[in-house]
Enzyme design. Structure first.
Site, short mmCIF file in Angstrom:
data_model
loop_
_atom_site.label_atom_id
_atom_site.label_comp_id
_atom_site.label_asym_id
_atom_site.label_seq_id
_atom_site.Cartn_x
_atom_site.Cartn_y
_atom_site.Cartn_z
N ASP A 115 45.37 37.07 50.94
CA ASP A 115 45.25 37.10 49.48
C ASP A 115 45.01 35.67 48.98
O ASP A 115 45.78 34.76 49.31
CB ASP A 115 46.52 37.69 48.85
N ASN A 123 39.22 31.89 38.21
CA ASN A 123 38.37 32.63 37.26
C ASN A 123 38.51 32.07 35.84
O ASN A 123 37.51 31.91 35.12
CB ASN A 123 38.73 34.11 37.27
N HIS A 128 34.03 33.80 36.00
CA HIS A 128 33.95 34.85 37.02
C HIS A 128 32.78 34.67 37.99
O HIS A 128 32.93 35.00 39.19
CB HIS A 128 33.90 36.22 36.36
N ASP A 132 33.25 34.77 42.00
CA ASP A 132 32.50 35.56 42.99
C ASP A 132 31.98 34.67 44.11
O ASP A 132 32.02 35.05 45.29
CB ASP A 132 31.33 36.28 42.32
N GLU A 158 40.75 40.10 45.35
CA GLU A 158 40.81 38.87 46.15
C GLU A 158 41.65 39.06 47.40
O GLU A 158 42.14 38.12 47.99
CB GLU A 158 41.38 37.70 45.33
#
Length: 236
Positions: A115, A123, A128, A132, A158
């Site tokens: 994680d 973010n 965002h 990505d 994530e």
């Protein structure tokens, strides 16, 4: 659909006339020559029509082969989309769960759950689209430190899993440690100004055990890592 006599009606008529001429012995040479010329012209016509039919058949076969290839390509593309994450191209949640379950049916396996630490902050601070790109770069970093037999899956936004078939727990911890060390050794190229770290949990499943137990143990180890300050590897 035309019957066979209807399909070759003209040829049958010419053949009947030719047979009638051949059955007579009193006709002149000119009569026989005319009958032979008529038969020859009809034979040539039949050859041309046969050639056209063969050409159409060959063209139809080629078109059918192309259509079959396109259908196979479409089926493969649909199968790929149904089993892979569109952003990272690793296995999606359903596909990786299925692979884990199938692997445990035939042998032992270890599982790593990873994680990304403080991903929401990435973010929020960078947007965002950058988030990505970070995810894709991190997956590439994971792939670089996984054995060929590993299967990587995206379980959530994530959160990722690494399936290690036939691995012992100690060996899986070594793989997780290599991933962890790599993330701490250098920033991802897409975000060079800061390290992107992750918390990792590792578990082991015996042959015949189920997905739920393997995942639950790895998930519990992951939360141990988070509760002890993140950016570390724990196992159960």
């Amino acid at each position: 659909m035309m019957s066979l006599p209807e399909l070759f009606r003209e040829e049958s008529e010419v053949l009947t006339r030719s047979q009638a001429v051949a059955a007579q012995s009193t006709l002149s040479a000119g009569d026989y020559r005319d009958a032979l010329l008529l038969l020859s012209r009809d034979y040539q016509r039949l050859m041309r029509e046969t050639y056209r039919m063969i050409s159409r058949s060959d063209r139809a076969e080629r078109e059918l082969n192309r259509a079959n290839e396109q259908l196979q390509q479409l089926a493969q593309a649909l199968e790929y989309k149904a089993s892979h994450d569109p952003l990272t191209a690793v296995w999606n949640r359903g596909a990786i769960i299925q692979r884990i379950s199938q692997t445990l049916q035939h042998g032992a396996a270890a599982l790593i759950i990873l994680d990304i630490d403080h991903f929401k902050k990435i973010n929020d601070e960078h947007g965002h689209p950058m988030g990505d790109r970070v995810i894709c770069a991190l997956v590439a970093r994971i792939q670089a430190h996984c054995p060929e037999a590993a299967s990587i899956g995206r379980i959530g936004g994530e959160e990722f899993t690494v399936l290690l078939p036939h691995y012992r727990l100690a060996d899986a911890v070594i793989v997780a440690g290599a991933i962890h060390a790599s993330l701490n050794a250098a920033p991802l190229a897409v975000l060079p100004g800061q390290l992107v770290t992750a918390s990792l949990g590792v578990s082991y499943g015996k042959p015949g055990s189920g997905f739920d137990a393997l995942y639950s143990n790895a998930d519990a180890a992951l939360y141990d890592a988070k509760n002890h300050g993140r950016n570390r590897v724990f196992f159960r």
